[in-house]
Design a protein around this motif. Structure first.
Motif, PDB file in Angstrom:
ATOM      1  N   GLU A  81       0.820  -1.203   0.000  1.00 31.51           N
ATOM      2  CA  GLU A  81       0.000   0.000   0.000  1.00 31.51           C
ATOM      3  C   GLU A  81       0.862   1.264   0.000  1.00 31.51           C
ATOM      4  N   ARG A  85       0.337   4.236  -2.789  1.00 31.08           N
ATOM      5  CA  ARG A  85      -0.056   5.601  -2.432  1.00 31.08           C
ATOM      6  C   ARG A  85       0.926   6.649  -2.941  1.00 31.08           C
ATOM      7  N   ASN A  86       2.177   6.258  -3.111  1.00 34.23           N
ATOM      8  CA  ASN A  86       3.203   7.247  -3.406  1.00 34.23           C
ATOM      9  C   ASN A  86       3.728   7.228  -4.838  1.00 34.23           C
ATOM     10  N   GLY A 322       0.973   8.070   5.064  1.00 32.82           N
ATOM     11  CA  GLY A 322      -0.470   8.064   4.798  1.00 32.82           C
ATOM     12  C   GLY A 322      -1.257   7.415   5.918  1.00 32.82           C
TER      13      GLY A 322
END
Length: 322
Positions: A81, A85-86, A322
């Motif tokens: 994840e 996200r990045n 996050g």
């Protein structure tokens, strides 16, 4: 240099109750009673190291074709994840189960031993002939190019030759609780003996370039040795690390370029050394030659040290949790 280069991880989630039940069953011991050098909990600990490692590859080695994560029926999606996200277009990831690489030798399963699993990595379907083997506690700290790993068909190894007799002497001196422990050199020594050399190629705890064809040829020609090295369910002194073996095979075939340099940051924080990690990370930030890192046994660090490392690696990678 247009040929693809893949990355292979072996990964285990030591928080999995199913895994720990199997460890108890096959070892005959409670998990807390197992020695660290063979099957202790620290070898299976999962504090998100894989997440940072995969993110670091995406940040500093975006040219990698594919990442393979080899695991035993476990799902690493949560670990991925951070990368999702990045990074807008992350490197594709494929999860490979132990049953795939142990096909035809399923009677050896389950195994809880990285060296047994590594013996079979060359059997990953679709794996590139040139690949890089990562442990989940290793990471990339600065931009790296394909030529940092492969010089044409030659593997690049940061390390040096060590006489076998000297390595054996040092290995015998490693004692804990009155017993000779399985150290980093132990499996290198076994690899040298398997190939029949009078020296080993010593390298630091870093990801290593590998040649799939060399491993396929060797293990195909030595099926008994393959099975013997893949047999122990927990680490054993008789085993060799296949990546050490591959280095020696490549040297013999003229497919290895040695560089006597250390581009690796090795970290081993523990709760009883509260200032260790802070000092080491500060020193690392002042150096521009470090490109690879390893955070060993993060589970033995204090909560504040774990937080300190998380904040440091986030800054180093320029990403947010996050």
């Amino acid at each position: 240099m247009n040929k693809p280069i893949d990355i292979v991880y072996t990964w285990v989630d030591g928080n999995d109750p199913r895994l720990n039940a199997l460890r108890r069953k096959y070892s005959g011991h409670d998990t807390e009673e197992m020695r660290d050098d063979t099957a202790g909990a620290t070898r299976y600990s999962n504090l998100g190291e894989l997440a940072w490692s995969v993110a670091s590859v995406n940040r500093f080695m975006p040219w990698v074709r594919r990442i393979y994560i080899v695991t035993d029926g476990q799902d690493p999606s949560r670990e991925l994840e951070l990368t999702r996200r990045n990074f807008e277009n992350p490197i594709p990831v494929e999860v490979v189960d132990h049953r795939v690489i142990f096909k035809g030798m399923e009677d050896l399963l389950p195994v809880f031993n990285s060296m047994s699993i590594e013996t079979m990595l060359w059997r990953i379907p679709g794996l590139s002939d040139r690949y890089i083997y990562f442990n989940d506690d290793t990471f990339v700290m600065a931009p790296m190019k394909p030529t940092d790993w492969f010089d044409g068909e030659r593997m690049v190894l940061h390390g040096h030759r060590m006489p076998l007799w000297w390595a054996v002497l040092l290995d015998r001196l490693r004692m804990r609780g009155g017993k000779n422990i399985i150290g980093f050199k132990t499996a290198m020594i076994a690899a040298a003996r398997a190939v029949g050399t009078r020296h080993l190629l010593y390298y630091y705890h870093t990801p290593t370039a590998q040649n799939r064809r060399l491993l396929e040829q060797f293990f195909s020609e030595h099926p008994e040795l393959t099975r013997r090295n893949a047999l122990p369910k927990f680490r054993d002194r008789s085993q060799f690390t296949p990546h050490s073996l591959c280095n020696l095979l490549a040297e013999r075939a003229g497919l290895l370029r040695m560089e006597r340099s250390n581009i690796n940051l090795f970290l081993k924080p523990t709760a009883d050394r509260p200032d260790y990690l802070r000092r080491r990370l500060a020193a690392a930030d002042r150096r521009d030659d470090l490109r690879l890192g390893c955070i060993s046994s993060l589970d033995k660090a204090s909560p504040s040290q774990q937080k300190e490392f998380t904040e440091w690696i986030s800054r180093r990678l320029g990403i947010t949790e996050g």
